[in-house]
Scaffold this motif. Sequence first.
Motif, PDB file in Angstrom:
ATOM      1  N   GLN A 143    -174.725 -94.450 -43.417  1.00  0.00           N
ATOM      2  CA  GLN A 143    -175.169 -93.303 -44.223  1.00  0.00           C
ATOM      3  C   GLN A 143    -174.012 -92.795 -45.082  1.00  0.00           C
ATOM      4  N   GLU A 144    -172.828 -92.681 -44.443  1.00  0.00           N
ATOM      5  CA  GLU A 144    -171.641 -92.215 -45.181  1.00  0.00           C
ATOM      6  C   GLU A 144    -171.294 -93.191 -46.312  1.00  0.00           C
ATOM      7  N   ARG A 184    -187.211 -86.575 -51.941  1.00  0.00           N
ATOM      8  CA  ARG A 184    -187.465 -86.045 -50.586  1.00  0.00           C
ATOM      9  C   ARG A 184    -187.679 -87.165 -49.562  1.00  0.00           C
ATOM     10  N   LEU A 242    -182.381 -93.036 -45.436  1.00  0.00           N
ATOM     11  CA  LEU A 242    -181.038 -92.773 -44.916  1.00  0.00           C
ATOM     12  C   LEU A 242    -181.055 -92.575 -43.406  1.00  0.00           C
ATOM     13  N   GLN A 243    -182.075 -91.876 -42.931  1.00  0.00           N
ATOM     14  CA  GLN A 243    -182.151 -91.609 -41.489  1.00  0.00           C
ATOM     15  C   GLN A 243    -182.287 -92.898 -40.674  1.00  0.00           C
ATOM     16  N   LEU A 280    -174.416 -84.989 -40.982  1.00  0.00           N
ATOM     17  CA  LEU A 280    -173.092 -85.487 -41.359  1.00  0.00           C
ATOM     18  C   LEU A 280    -172.202 -84.314 -41.731  1.00  0.00           C
ATOM     19  N   LYS A 281    -170.911 -84.555 -41.659  1.00  0.00           N
ATOM     20  CA  LYS A 281    -169.959 -83.515 -42.032  1.00  0.00           C
ATOM     21  C   LYS A 281    -170.102 -83.188 -43.508  1.00  0.00           C
ATOM     22  N   LEU A 291    -176.453 -85.218 -58.887  1.00  0.00           N
ATOM     23  CA  LEU A 291    -177.141 -86.132 -57.968  1.00  0.00           C
ATOM     24  C   LEU A 291    -178.316 -85.418 -57.315  1.00  0.00           C
ATOM     25  N   SER A 292    -179.438 -86.113 -57.256  1.00  0.00           N
ATOM     26  CA  SER A 292    -180.549 -85.638 -56.437  1.00  0.00           C
ATOM     27  C   SER A 292    -181.088 -86.823 -55.645  1.00  0.00           C
ATOM     28  N   ILE A 293    -181.738 -86.506 -54.548  1.00  0.00           N
ATOM     29  CA  ILE A 293    -182.294 -87.542 -53.674  1.00  0.00           C
ATOM     30  C   ILE A 293    -183.762 -87.211 -53.440  1.00  0.00           C
ATOM     31  N   ILE A 307    -184.823 -89.580 -47.999  1.00  0.00           N
ATOM     32  CA  ILE A 307    -183.998 -89.189 -46.853  1.00  0.00           C
ATOM     33  C   ILE A 307    -184.407 -89.983 -45.605  1.00  0.00           C
ATOM     34  N   GLU A 315    -179.284 -82.514 -43.396  1.00  0.00           N
ATOM     35  CA  GLU A 315    -180.441 -83.122 -42.712  1.00  0.00           C
ATOM     36  C   GLU A 315    -180.018 -84.288 -41.824  1.00  0.00           C
ATOM     37  N   LEU A 316    -178.969 -84.992 -42.263  1.00  0.00           N
ATOM     38  CA  LEU A 316    -178.516 -86.165 -41.513  1.00  0.00           C
ATOM     39  C   LEU A 316    -177.523 -85.803 -40.407  1.00  0.00           C
ATOM     40  N   LEU A 321    -183.511 -83.439 -52.790  1.00  0.00           N
ATOM     41  CA  LEU A 321    -182.420 -82.800 -52.057  1.00  0.00           C
ATOM     42  C   LEU A 321    -181.113 -83.040 -52.811  1.00  0.00           C
ATOM     43  N   THR A 322    -180.203 -82.104 -52.669  1.00  0.00           N
ATOM     44  CA  THR A 322    -178.848 -82.331 -53.161  1.00  0.00           C
ATOM     45  C   THR A 322    -178.104 -83.162 -52.113  1.00  0.00           C
ATOM     46  N   ALA A 323    -176.906 -83.613 -52.483  1.00  0.00           N
ATOM     47  CA  ALA A 323    -176.111 -84.377 -51.524  1.00  0.00           C
ATOM     48  C   ALA A 323    -175.778 -83.519 -50.303  1.00  0.00           C
ATOM     49  N   LEU A 370    -173.671 -92.650 -49.194  1.00  0.00           N
ATOM     50  CA  LEU A 370    -173.373 -91.432 -49.957  1.00  0.00           C
ATOM     51  C   LEU A 370    -172.088 -91.587 -50.765  1.00  0.00           C
ATOM     52  N   ALA A 428    -178.773 -83.242 -48.108  1.00  0.00           N
ATOM     53  CA  ALA A 428    -178.986 -84.512 -47.402  1.00  0.00           C
ATOM     54  C   ALA A 428    -178.024 -84.629 -46.224  1.00  0.00           C
ATOM     55  N   ARG A 429    -176.783 -84.241 -46.453  1.00  0.00           N
ATOM     56  CA  ARG A 429    -175.797 -84.304 -45.370  1.00  0.00           C
ATOM     57  C   ARG A 429    -176.208 -83.419 -44.201  1.00  0.00           C
TER      58      ARG A 429
END
Lengths: 93, 135
Positions: A23-24, A9, A15-16, B131-132, A5-7, A12, B128-129, B120-122, A27, B125-126
């Motif tokens: 967000q969870e 740039r 997601l923010q 998240l846990k 998986l990649s996202i 993000i 940056e956000l 970004l990898t997961a 993902l 991303a976590r």
Amino acid sequence: VSWGLSIARDAIVDLQALDPWLQEEVLDEVDGLCAHPPRPRGGLVDAEFVHDFERTSAGVRHVVFIRVRRDETTSTLSVLSIVDVVRPPLSQP
Amino acid sequence: MRAESLLSHLPGLTADAARRWIAASLAEVEALRAYDDQLYPPADDPASLGAAEHVRAAWRQWADEADALLARVAAVAPPAGGIPGVVDLDRAVAGARAMLKLSPQTLNERRRQVDRGDVLTAGEARRELGLKHRP
């Protein structure tokens, strides 16, 4: 075998814009896609698809659309965008 | 679709009429989807982007009309089992709204980010956000 998986740039930022619980959820959905990637349409090696899911929280109905690029050669899914659309409650069953 | 311009002048809406208008709106979706491959042209050239804008304008108009129809249908006493197509129409409107929020230029920039590995990898991303982390 699960795909990588990649996202992108800038994705993000999408997601923010979401609440942490959503967000969870996003993902988690993406993790599920990596475990079972949808088949490409039309035999394309490098194809994009849109995955959607719906969640309701505190009476607010969210329909989320995730645009993903599927790269067969590297077995990678790349998230390009995440868009949350808030919809009114459905009046019909 | 002429639903809104007509229905706004008529009293009430029956469940059967609502079903027919919803079916007509969903048929329009199928027609518009024939142009999906023109929504996000891979290159930022003016001709392709111009064509994309025409398709997007058609979707915008359709979504506005479909939302107005759904609002009218919400006031209709549903028969047992509901009015067919409401859920599909709602999801189609949501999809159109999502598409309209993402411009071709924005998507192309993100495609380029993926092409050059600006991703970004997961786990990243976590972080940056905030998240846990999950293993």
